[in-house]
Scaffold this motif. Structure first.
Motif, PDB file in Angstrom:
ATOM      1  N   SER A 181      88.004 -18.688  28.698  1.00  0.00           N
ATOM      2  CA  SER A 181      88.466 -17.461  28.042  1.00  0.00           C
ATOM      3  C   SER A 181      89.852 -17.021  28.476  1.00  0.00           C
ATOM      4  CB  SER A 181      87.482 -16.327  28.340  1.00  0.00           C
ATOM      5  OG  SER A 181      87.502 -16.002  29.727  1.00  0.00           O
ATOM      6  N   ARG A 182      90.387 -17.656  29.521  1.00  0.00           N
ATOM      7  CA  ARG A 182      91.663 -17.235  30.120  1.00  0.00           C
ATOM      8  C   ARG A 182      91.576 -15.771  30.564  1.00  0.00           C
ATOM      9  NH1 ARG A 182      92.998 -18.944  25.279  1.00  0.00           N
ATOM     10  NH2 ARG A 182      94.164 -17.039  24.765  1.00  0.00           N
ATOM     11  N   ALA A 183      90.429 -15.429  31.147  1.00  0.00           N
ATOM     12  CA  ALA A 183      90.218 -14.057  31.629  1.00  0.00           C
ATOM     13  C   ALA A 183      91.175 -13.748  32.773  1.00  0.00           C
ATOM     14  CB  ALA A 183      88.770 -13.884  32.096  1.00  0.00           C
ATOM     15  N   SER A 184      91.462 -12.459  32.941  1.00  0.00           N
ATOM     16  CA  SER A 184      92.321 -12.006  34.036  1.00  0.00           C
ATOM     17  C   SER A 184      91.519 -11.591  35.259  1.00  0.00           C
ATOM     18  CB  SER A 184      93.185 -10.830  33.564  1.00  0.00           C
ATOM     19  OG  SER A 184      94.064 -11.245  32.538  1.00  0.00           O
ATOM     20  N   GLY A 185      90.215 -11.437  35.102  1.00  0.00           N
ATOM     21  CA  GLY A 185      89.339 -11.071  36.211  1.00  0.00           C
ATOM     22  C   GLY A 185      87.900 -11.101  35.731  1.00  0.00           C
ATOM     23  N   ILE A 186      86.951 -11.269  36.657  1.00  0.00           N
ATOM     24  CA  ILE A 186      85.533 -11.249  36.292  1.00  0.00           C
ATOM     25  C   ILE A 186      84.748 -10.470  37.336  1.00  0.00           C
ATOM     26  CG2 ILE A 186      85.562 -13.402  34.968  1.00  0.00           C
ATOM     27  CD1 ILE A 186      84.320 -14.808  37.357  1.00  0.00           C
ATOM     28  N   VAL A 187      83.703  -9.789  36.851  1.00  0.00           N
ATOM     29  CA  VAL A 187      82.750  -9.087  37.707  1.00  0.00           C
ATOM     30  C   VAL A 187      81.364  -9.583  37.321  1.00  0.00           C
ATOM     31  CG1 VAL A 187      81.805  -6.868  38.444  1.00  0.00           C
ATOM     32  CG2 VAL A 187      84.233  -7.054  37.806  1.00  0.00           C
ATOM     33  N   ILE A 188      80.596 -10.050  38.294  1.00  0.00           N
ATOM     34  CA  ILE A 188      79.287 -10.624  38.025  1.00  0.00           C
ATOM     35  C   ILE A 188      78.240  -9.913  38.867  1.00  0.00           C
ATOM     36  CG2 ILE A 188      77.885 -12.709  38.198  1.00  0.00           C
ATOM     37  CD1 ILE A 188      80.500 -14.288  37.747  1.00  0.00           C
ATOM     38  N   LEU A 189      77.235  -9.337  38.189  1.00  0.00           N
ATOM     39  CA  LEU A 189      76.130  -8.681  38.871  1.00  0.00           C
ATOM     40  C   LEU A 189      74.889  -9.549  38.755  1.00  0.00           C
ATOM     41  CD1 LEU A 189      78.027  -6.157  38.240  1.00  0.00           C
ATOM     42  CD2 LEU A 189      75.920  -4.812  38.177  1.00  0.00           C
ATOM     43  N   ALA A 190      74.384 -10.004  39.889  1.00  0.00           N
ATOM     44  CA  ALA A 190      73.060 -10.627  39.968  1.00  0.00           C
ATOM     45  C   ALA A 190      72.848 -11.718  38.928  1.00  0.00           C
ATOM     46  CB  ALA A 190      71.984  -9.551  39.825  1.00  0.00           C
ATOM     47  N   PHE A 215      81.546 -10.495  42.986  1.00  0.00           N
ATOM     48  CA  PHE A 215      80.125 -10.798  42.837  1.00  0.00           C
ATOM     49  C   PHE A 215      79.326  -9.710  43.544  1.00  0.00           C
ATOM     50  CE2 PHE A 215      82.407 -14.697  42.363  1.00  0.00           C
ATOM     51  CZ  PHE A 215      81.676 -15.478  41.472  1.00  0.00           C
ATOM     52  N   ILE A 216      78.316  -9.166  42.849  1.00  0.00           N
ATOM     53  CA  ILE A 216      77.535  -8.042  43.370  1.00  0.00           C
ATOM     54  C   ILE A 216      76.047  -8.334  43.185  1.00  0.00           C
ATOM     55  CG2 ILE A 216      77.007  -5.582  43.075  1.00  0.00           C
ATOM     56  CD1 ILE A 216      79.851  -5.236  41.958  1.00  0.00           C
ATOM     57  N   THR A 217      75.244  -7.952  44.167  1.00  0.00           N
ATOM     58  CA  THR A 217      73.801  -8.079  44.031  1.00  0.00           C
ATOM     59  C   THR A 217      73.099  -7.097  44.971  1.00  0.00           C
ATOM     60  OG1 THR A 217      71.966  -9.665  44.008  1.00  0.00           O
ATOM     61  CG2 THR A 217      73.536  -9.843  45.821  1.00  0.00           C
ATOM     62  N   ALA A 226      69.181 -12.722  45.768  1.00  0.00           N
ATOM     63  CA  ALA A 226      70.564 -12.631  46.243  1.00  0.00           C
ATOM     64  C   ALA A 226      71.123 -14.010  46.595  1.00  0.00           C
ATOM     65  CB  ALA A 226      70.630 -11.704  47.454  1.00  0.00           C
ATOM     66  N   GLY A 227      70.262 -14.900  47.095  1.00  0.00           N
ATOM     67  CA  GLY A 227      70.710 -16.241  47.443  1.00  0.00           C
ATOM     68  C   GLY A 227      71.210 -17.023  46.241  1.00  0.00           C
ATOM     69  N   ALA A 228      70.603 -16.791  45.070  1.00  0.00           N
ATOM     70  CA  ALA A 228      71.041 -17.481  43.859  1.00  0.00           C
ATOM     71  C   ALA A 228      72.423 -16.991  43.439  1.00  0.00           C
ATOM     72  CB  ALA A 228      70.029 -17.260  42.734  1.00  0.00           C
ATOM     73  N   THR A 229      72.633 -15.673  43.512  1.00  0.00           N
ATOM     74  CA  THR A 229      73.960 -15.138  43.184  1.00  0.00           C
ATOM     75  C   THR A 229      74.987 -15.625  44.195  1.00  0.00           C
ATOM     76  OG1 THR A 229      72.950 -13.166  42.200  1.00  0.00           O
ATOM     77  CG2 THR A 229      75.285 -13.025  42.757  1.00  0.00           C
ATOM     78  N   PRO A 246      71.697  -2.264  49.285  1.00  0.00           N
ATOM     79  CA  PRO A 246      70.282  -2.263  49.658  1.00  0.00           C
ATOM     80  C   PRO A 246      69.393  -2.081  48.434  1.00  0.00           C
ATOM     81  CG  PRO A 246      71.319  -0.179  50.230  1.00  0.00           C
ATOM     82  CD  PRO A 246      72.418  -1.080  49.800  1.00  0.00           C
ATOM     83  N   GLY A 247      68.143  -2.486  48.580  1.00  0.00           N
ATOM     84  CA  GLY A 247      67.181  -2.272  47.509  1.00  0.00           C
ATOM     85  C   GLY A 247      66.873  -3.533  46.737  1.00  0.00           C
ATOM     86  N   SER A 248      66.058  -3.366  45.691  1.00  0.00           N
ATOM     87  CA  SER A 248      65.603  -4.506  44.897  1.00  0.00           C
ATOM     88  C   SER A 248      65.958  -4.386  43.427  1.00  0.00           C
ATOM     89  CB  SER A 248      64.075  -4.654  45.041  1.00  0.00           C
ATOM     90  OG  SER A 248      63.422  -3.460  44.605  1.00  0.00           O
ATOM     91  N   ALA A 249      66.739  -3.378  43.042  1.00  0.00           N
ATOM     92  CA  ALA A 249      67.105  -3.198  41.636  1.00  0.00           C
ATOM     93  C   ALA A 249      67.916  -4.395  41.150  1.00  0.00           C
ATOM     94  CB  ALA A 249      67.892  -1.911  41.450  1.00  0.00           C
ATOM     95  N   HIS A 250      67.709  -4.734  39.902  1.00  0.00           N
ATOM     96  CA  HIS A 250      68.359  -5.914  39.330  1.00  0.00           C
ATOM     97  C   HIS A 250      69.463  -5.531  38.352  1.00  0.00           C
ATOM     98  CE1 HIS A 250      68.989  -9.871  37.708  1.00  0.00           C
ATOM     99  NE2 HIS A 250      68.569  -9.531  36.510  1.00  0.00           N
ATOM    100  N   GLY A 251      70.637  -6.121  38.537  1.00  0.00           N
ATOM    101  CA  GLY A 251      71.720  -5.951  37.576  1.00  0.00           C
ATOM    102  C   GLY A 251      72.113  -4.500  37.341  1.00  0.00           C
TER     103      GLY A 251
END
Length: 279
Positions: A181-190, A215-217, A226-229, A246-251
């Motif tokens: 995509s020729r992105a200028s930045g990416i943010v990835i949650l979980a 990258f956030i999880t 979290a290990g997969a992310t 902290p916690g177990s909430a997803h995305g």
């Protein structure tokens, strides 16, 4: 659980506050963003939340409030002739595309408005496989084509830069298309590095780019561990940042918890670092 303050609610509060101030004679209301004289001279300035900073008077990057709150429903076609409907906010030369989770739960709308308030064009959209109360397992596997179409759409709207932000399945799409995509930045949650049942895998070449990456999880995420992310993070070239909560909430469910506002600020700071004021 702490609920996030929506922009329409904050808008109403601002109107009420303005009316109250108008009734008070010879009084000028100001907001102190620095410590009072009684404070320690080494005290830190009061930090604004993302929503407050977006609407703060005098903020040169803030879009007009009416424009921020205005939702434009748009449609765009994929290369294989599917039609996607999305939510479109703001304006500017930098577009931020927010891709949702695979459970089709809309989680980016408020944050898309908030980001638009900083001078960005923003788009969030459901996958073609999203149905009322269900997910079409066959259709949603074409998620990459949906994201590609979103990228093409914002470029057609005049975007020179694109920042990809995605949670879970949306994060996987953002990672897979980072170079393409020729992105200028990416943010990835979980997001995972692969989905074996769909024969989908992200390669290191997909993330072999020198754009900023975040990258956030959640530490105890039970949907995508979290290990997969972290495995996905390890595939990416520098520069990259790793953030856990902290916690177990997803995305995007993280926005609904106690760290919701902190998470908003973390992502918004990253976006503004990639493209200050949407430029």
């Amino acid at each position: 659980m702490k609920k996030l303050l929506s922009l329409p609610c904050l808008f109403s509060l601002l109107i009420l506050s303005a009316a109250a101030c108008a009734m008070a004679p010879e009084t000028t209301q100001t907001t102190a963003l620095v410590p009072s004289p009684e404070s320690s001279p080494t005290a830190e300035p009061l930090l604004l939340t993302p929503v407050q900073s977006a609407l703060a008077p005098g903020n040169p990057t803030a879009a007009p409030l009416d424009d921020i709150l205005k939702l434009h429903t748009v449609t765009f076609d994929t290369a294989d002739d599917a039609t996607i409907s999305g939510e479109f906010y703001g304006s500017g030369k930098t577009a931020v595309i927010f891709s949702m989770m695979g459970n089709c739960k809309p989680g980016w709308s408020d944050f898309a408005q908030l980001t638009a308030a900083q001078g960005f064009l923003t788009l969030t959209y459901p996958w073609r496989g999203c149905r009322a109360g269900s997910v079409d397992e066959a259709l949603i596997q074409k998620f990459l084509e949906d994201t590609r179409a979103a990228i093409t759409f914002v470029r057609e709207q005049g975007a020179d830069k694109i920042i990809l932000v995605g949670a879970s399945l949306g994060g996987a799409a953002s990672a897979k298309l980072a170079v393409e995509s020729r992105a200028s930045g990416i943010v990835i949650l979980a997001a995972p590095p692969s989905i074996s049942q769909w024969d989908f895998e992200i390669q290191s070449a997909d993330l072999n780019t020198d754009i900023p990456k975040l990258f956030i999880t959640a530490e105890n995420d039970k949907t995508v561990p979290a290990g997969a992310t972290r495995d996905l993070y390890d595939l990416a070239a520098e520069p990259k940042e790793w953030q856990t909560y902290p916690g177990s909430a997803h995305g995007t469910d993280l926005f609904e918890g106690e760290i919701g506002t902190e998470l908003q600020q973390r992502i918004l700071d990253f976006i503004l670092k990639v493209s200050p004021g949407g430029k």
